[in-house]
Design a protein around this motif. Sequence first.
Motif, mmCIF file in Angstrom:
data_model
loop_
_atom_site.group_PDB
_atom_site.id
_atom_site.type_symbol
_atom_site.label_atom_id
_atom_site.label_comp_id
_atom_site.label_asym_id
_atom_site.label_seq_id
_atom_site.Cartn_x
_atom_site.Cartn_y
_atom_site.Cartn_z
ATOM 1 N N VAL B 33 0.877 -1.256 0.000
ATOM 2 C CA VAL B 33 0.194 -0.122 0.043
ATOM 3 C C VAL B 33 0.790 1.164 0.045
ATOM 4 C CG1 VAL B 33 -1.771 1.540 1.386
ATOM 5 C CG2 VAL B 33 -1.955 -1.283 1.317
ATOM 6 N N ALA B 34 1.752 1.227 0.804
ATOM 7 C CA ALA B 34 2.732 2.498 0.966
ATOM 8 C C ALA B 34 3.668 2.679 -0.112
ATOM 9 C CB ALA B 34 3.600 2.273 2.346
ATOM 10 N N MET B 35 4.063 1.732 -0.747
ATOM 11 C CA MET B 35 4.963 1.839 -1.949
ATOM 12 C C MET B 35 4.087 2.319 -3.282
ATOM 13 S SD MET B 35 7.876 1.534 -0.571
ATOM 14 C CE MET B 35 7.387 1.866 1.059
ATOM 15 N N ASP B 36 3.160 1.655 -3.491
ATOM 16 C CA ASP B 36 2.059 2.003 -4.390
ATOM 17 C C ASP B 36 1.920 3.644 -4.429
ATOM 18 O OD1 ASP B 36 1.966 -0.410 -5.435
ATOM 19 O OD2 ASP B 36 0.187 -0.970 -4.811
ATOM 20 N N SER B 37 1.345 3.959 -3.109
ATOM 21 C CA SER B 37 1.319 5.474 -3.028
ATOM 22 C C SER B 37 2.340 6.395 -3.304
ATOM 23 C CB SER B 37 0.597 5.610 -1.462
ATOM 24 O OG SER B 37 1.043 6.888 -1.130
ATOM 25 N N LEU B 38 3.453 6.051 -2.790
ATOM 26 C CA LEU B 38 4.717 6.735 -2.905
ATOM 27 C C LEU B 38 5.228 6.884 -4.457
ATOM 28 C CD1 LEU B 38 6.717 5.697 0.195
ATOM 29 C CD2 LEU B 38 5.944 7.939 -0.315
ATOM 30 N N MET B 39 4.729 5.785 -5.033
ATOM 31 C CA MET B 39 5.019 5.773 -6.603
ATOM 32 C C MET B 39 4.234 6.748 -7.507
ATOM 33 S SD MET B 39 6.336 2.022 -7.805
ATOM 34 C CE MET B 39 4.918 0.951 -6.882
ATOM 35 N N THR B 40 2.887 6.486 -7.020
ATOM 36 C CA THR B 40 2.063 7.425 -7.686
ATOM 37 C C THR B 40 2.323 8.796 -7.409
ATOM 38 O OG1 THR B 40 0.414 5.596 -7.026
ATOM 39 C CG2 THR B 40 -0.473 7.847 -7.949
ATOM 40 N N LYS B 41 2.714 9.174 -6.229
ATOM 41 C CA LYS B 41 2.893 10.608 -5.812
ATOM 42 C C LYS B 41 4.271 11.049 -6.521
ATOM 43 C CE LYS B 41 0.843 10.531 -1.096
ATOM 44 N NZ LYS B 41 1.381 10.211 0.337
ATOM 45 N N ARG B 42 5.355 10.359 -6.495
ATOM 46 C CA ARG B 42 6.341 10.770 -7.508
ATOM 47 C C ARG B 42 5.938 10.999 -8.823
ATOM 48 N NH1 ARG B 42 9.779 8.662 -10.976
ATOM 49 N NH2 ARG B 42 11.671 9.585 -11.325
ATOM 50 N N ALA B 43 5.176 10.005 -9.467
ATOM 51 C CA ALA B 43 4.844 10.356 -10.773
ATOM 52 C C ALA B 43 4.185 11.611 -11.032
ATOM 53 C CB ALA B 43 4.152 9.225 -11.373
ATOM 54 N N ASN B 44 2.975 11.865 -10.195
ATOM 55 C CA ASN B 44 2.354 13.175 -10.313
ATOM 56 C C ASN B 44 3.216 14.213 -10.063
ATOM 57 O OD1 ASN B 44 0.176 11.594 -10.687
ATOM 58 N ND2 ASN B 44 -0.684 11.666 -8.352
ATOM 59 N N ALA B 45 4.326 14.164 -9.234
ATOM 60 C CA ALA B 45 5.197 15.557 -8.848
ATOM 61 C C ALA B 45 6.333 15.590 -10.143
ATOM 62 C CB ALA B 45 6.002 15.197 -7.711
ATOM 63 N N PHE B 46 6.011 14.862 -11.118
ATOM 64 C CA PHE B 46 7.122 15.097 -12.308
ATOM 65 C C PHE B 46 5.886 14.898 -13.734
ATOM 66 C CE2 PHE B 46 10.394 13.608 -9.414
ATOM 67 C CZ PHE B 46 11.333 14.772 -9.534
ATOM 68 N N PRO B 47 5.287 16.012 -13.741
ATOM 69 C CA PRO B 47 4.107 15.699 -14.663
ATOM 70 C C PRO B 47 4.723 15.818 -16.221
ATOM 71 C CG PRO B 47 3.808 17.827 -13.553
ATOM 72 C CD PRO B 47 4.710 17.054 -12.923
ATOM 73 N N ASP B 48 5.924 16.608 -16.367
ATOM 74 C CA ASP B 48 6.729 16.892 -17.371
ATOM 75 C C ASP B 48 8.050 16.103 -17.744
ATOM 76 O OD1 ASP B 48 8.080 17.935 -19.573
ATOM 77 O OD2 ASP B 48 7.702 20.005 -19.010
ATOM 78 N N ALA B 49 7.925 15.084 -18.225
ATOM 79 C CA ALA B 49 9.193 14.016 -18.516
ATOM 80 C C ALA B 49 10.633 15.081 -19.006
ATOM 81 C CB ALA B 49 8.947 13.067 -19.495
ATOM 82 N N ASP B 50 10.339 15.734 -19.750
ATOM 83 C CA ASP B 50 11.376 16.624 -20.331
ATOM 84 C C ASP B 50 11.965 17.520 -19.194
ATOM 85 O OD1 ASP B 50 11.232 15.532 -22.994
ATOM 86 O OD2 ASP B 50 10.342 17.399 -23.585
ATOM 87 N N GLU B 51 11.275 17.987 -18.338
ATOM 88 C CA GLU B 51 11.595 18.676 -17.022
ATOM 89 C C GLU B 51 12.337 17.643 -16.248
ATOM 90 O OE1 GLU B 51 11.413 20.506 -12.970
ATOM 91 O OE2 GLU B 51 10.082 18.685 -13.651
ATOM 92 N N ARG B 52 11.646 16.542 -16.081
ATOM 93 C CA ARG B 52 12.168 15.848 -14.900
ATOM 94 C C ARG B 52 13.617 15.153 -15.407
ATOM 95 N NH1 ARG B 52 8.867 10.878 -15.437
ATOM 96 N NH2 ARG B 52 10.642 10.352 -17.248
ATOM 97 N N GLU B 53 13.787 15.006 -16.920
ATOM 98 C CA GLU B 53 14.747 14.438 -17.180
ATOM 99 C C GLU B 53 16.083 15.577 -17.282
ATOM 100 O OE1 GLU B 53 15.605 11.072 -17.400
ATOM 101 O OE2 GLU B 53 13.430 11.246 -16.602
ATOM 102 N N GLY B 54 15.816 16.604 -17.401
ATOM 103 C CA GLY B 54 16.853 17.762 -17.585
ATOM 104 C C GLY B 54 17.248 17.918 -16.088
ATOM 105 N N LEU B 55 16.360 18.043 -15.073
ATOM 106 C CA LEU B 55 16.626 17.925 -13.822
ATOM 107 C C LEU B 55 17.450 16.917 -13.181
ATOM 108 C CD1 LEU B 55 15.978 20.444 -12.038
ATOM 109 C CD2 LEU B 55 14.000 19.084 -10.720
ATOM 110 N N ARG B 56 17.275 15.599 -13.557
ATOM 111 C CA ARG B 56 17.933 14.565 -13.191
ATOM 112 C C ARG B 56 19.514 14.635 -13.874
ATOM 113 N NH1 ARG B 56 16.043 9.409 -15.206
ATOM 114 N NH2 ARG B 56 17.376 8.189 -13.726
ATOM 115 N N GLU B 57 19.625 15.161 -15.001
ATOM 116 C CA GLU B 57 20.904 15.185 -15.411
ATOM 117 C C GLU B 57 21.618 16.333 -14.672
ATOM 118 O OE1 GLU B 57 22.010 13.213 -18.082
ATOM 119 O OE2 GLU B 57 23.866 14.496 -17.748
ATOM 120 N N LEU B 58 21.054 17.484 -14.496
ATOM 121 C CA LEU B 58 21.704 18.473 -13.737
ATOM 122 C C LEU B 58 22.011 17.877 -12.420
ATOM 123 C CD1 LEU B 58 22.533 21.465 -13.258
ATOM 124 C CD2 LEU B 58 20.282 22.028 -12.640
#
Lengths: 223, 483
Positions: B33-58
């Motif tokens: 239950v906890a991990m499913d919820s944390l995965m969903t929350k993370r996904a929702n916090a990074f709605p824009d894949a390009d923004e996410r990938e740029g930030l990870r790279e940085l």
Amino acid sequence: MSARGNILGKLRDSLAGTTPRPDEFDEQLVTRPWRYAPGDRLARLRSLMEAVHTEVHQCRSDNWPELVAELLNKRNLANLLFAPAKEHGRALQAYFEATEQNVELLAYDQPVEAWKEELFWNVEASLTGTLGGIAATGTVVLWPDRYEPRLMSLVPPVHIALLKASEIHDNLYDMMVAQDWAAGLPTNVLLVSGPSKTADIEQVLAYGAHGPRELIVLVLEDA
Amino acid sequence: MSQRIPVTELTPDFRGRAEEALADGQLRNNFRVAMDSLMTKRANAFPDADEREGLRELGNRIKAGALSRLPDLLEQLEQKLTENGVKVHWAETVEEANNLVHGIIEARKGSQVVKGKSMVSEEMEMNDYLAERGIECLESDMGEYIVQLDNEKPSHIIMPAIHKNARQVSKLFHDKLGEPETEDVNQLIRIGRRTLRRKFMEADVGVSGVNFAVAETGTLLLVENEGNGRMSTTAPPVHIAVTGIEKVVPNLRDVVPLVSLLTRSALGQPITTYVNLISGPRKPDELDGPEEVHLVLLDNGRTGAFADAQMRQTLNCIRCGACMNHCPVYTRVGGHTYGEVYPGPIGKIITPHMAGLDKVPDHPSASSLCGACGDVCPVKIPIPELLQRLRQENVKDPEQPQQVKGGGAKYSRTERWIWRGWQMLNTRPALYRSFLWAATRFRALAPKKAGPWTENHSAPVPARRSLHDLAARHLDQNGGRSS
């Protein structure tokens, strides 16, 4: 050899013959997605802060003390910790005295050791200024000082923060650069984005973990 | 403090603990239950894949850049902090670090310590060390407080008590604190708040970790939601921060992307309730804040990881926990199964440098190499690649010098000979053909037991005719044509 010498020595040995990577910071990545039209900044800040149970009120520099009195009375609070030496403190005090409010005004005017017990158990609310706000994350920024010390915004169960609308920045990076934080930071800087909370039990969100149970932000639209 | 009974030592090995955890329906449900919820929350916090990938790279570039000049940055940090009035200490081992912390507390004649969340203090087992010397060290993060009260260790680095549900916490508070039972989470948190508030007020010393240490300004940055970190670092007269040497970043601006990556990856929050930047002790004209601030910089195997350019990447970690939230193995066996301070994928690649690979030989292979951990890592640590590397280190000849502490623990002479034979067989056509001939003709003699494989599978039996054989016959019948 000291621990310091050993650690630095091992690290230097491992780096022998390598060159440091160039600084590749790209400010676009932390600013471009977080830009807002001036008219949208407040709405963005407001919606994010409200999403985490912050009470946000829009008011003016001439009527906010009245709103503070109203908020305190509604909650039946007996006292308020404020900073009489600051401009907003003087305005608050003048209004409370003129209107004979029932709320006792307390000043943080002695070292914490002299009144820790009282601060921790008897102070019901506090009011502080802010250094500004951040639209991207729904945040108010505090630089505690002599008149509004660090515990003032943490210990009382209700914290009221004054935010000037003109001091809401788009994002943290812009604010940091505009105010040149890197040139010198005070003892403590705080980014506050809501009342204290925890989800440590079953991920159920509960407010009022160890800090304020309520955060109330008064936005002065004309300031 | 009552005597600690570490749950992690009940069953000595990973496999045994994993079997126990897999059979525990309540535990599995709590984690699922906890991990499913944390995965969903993370996904929702990074709605824009390009923004996410740029930030990870940085994020990766900042951390890798910092590591590429780590000794200089540590010296700069020390110098800036010292200018700001913070005392900096260095420790190679957890014993040294504990000793330093104890010395600071003793100098103030302290007996009560209140602690914000700190994984490095878990590495040090600071609570036990201080308790043995008559100093109470109380956890103040709600989750940490709950596990400490139950004599347990955290099962997740961000959500320490995630293995427990409200009913279990209620029973714990009832048994240990005499509180009336309630499954209302708000009520339970109120109990924690009340109990700990007195402790914050009375504590002689506050201990915290550090999320990022900024060399440019001499600043210690902490993120949190509860306010216990602020309490621990502000209310007591002394603040001791303990951290690993890898937490330093060059510039203040670097924390902008790193904090964003951390809070979004960890909890799906755009930012935590509090981001606390501490740059010194109370100044003469100030009215609160600690009179002394200390920073203990801990090595504990980090220089070992640093020495290997590939394993050095483990030091990019910003302790968000996203890798465990997304790990199919962690979700099923839970954090305690790993038996170490850091569970999950990140634990598997950093524990060997601290404890030695021989202490955790089963960890690198407790992975399906599905790659989820590497895909979500905010600073792009190639965790699956490092797990494969550790698998190799695990079976290296123990007689040879090891590149990873405790390598070679799974070396087996038999296995080495089997692979050598396999290699010979597959690289010599004549030998291969005669093996094939024998294997198909004498298939009835194939062994019925093939180690762990036959515990859950039927034994493999060679076919009557090899594929080579069948193909050759087919070609003969069709006059050399394939169809």
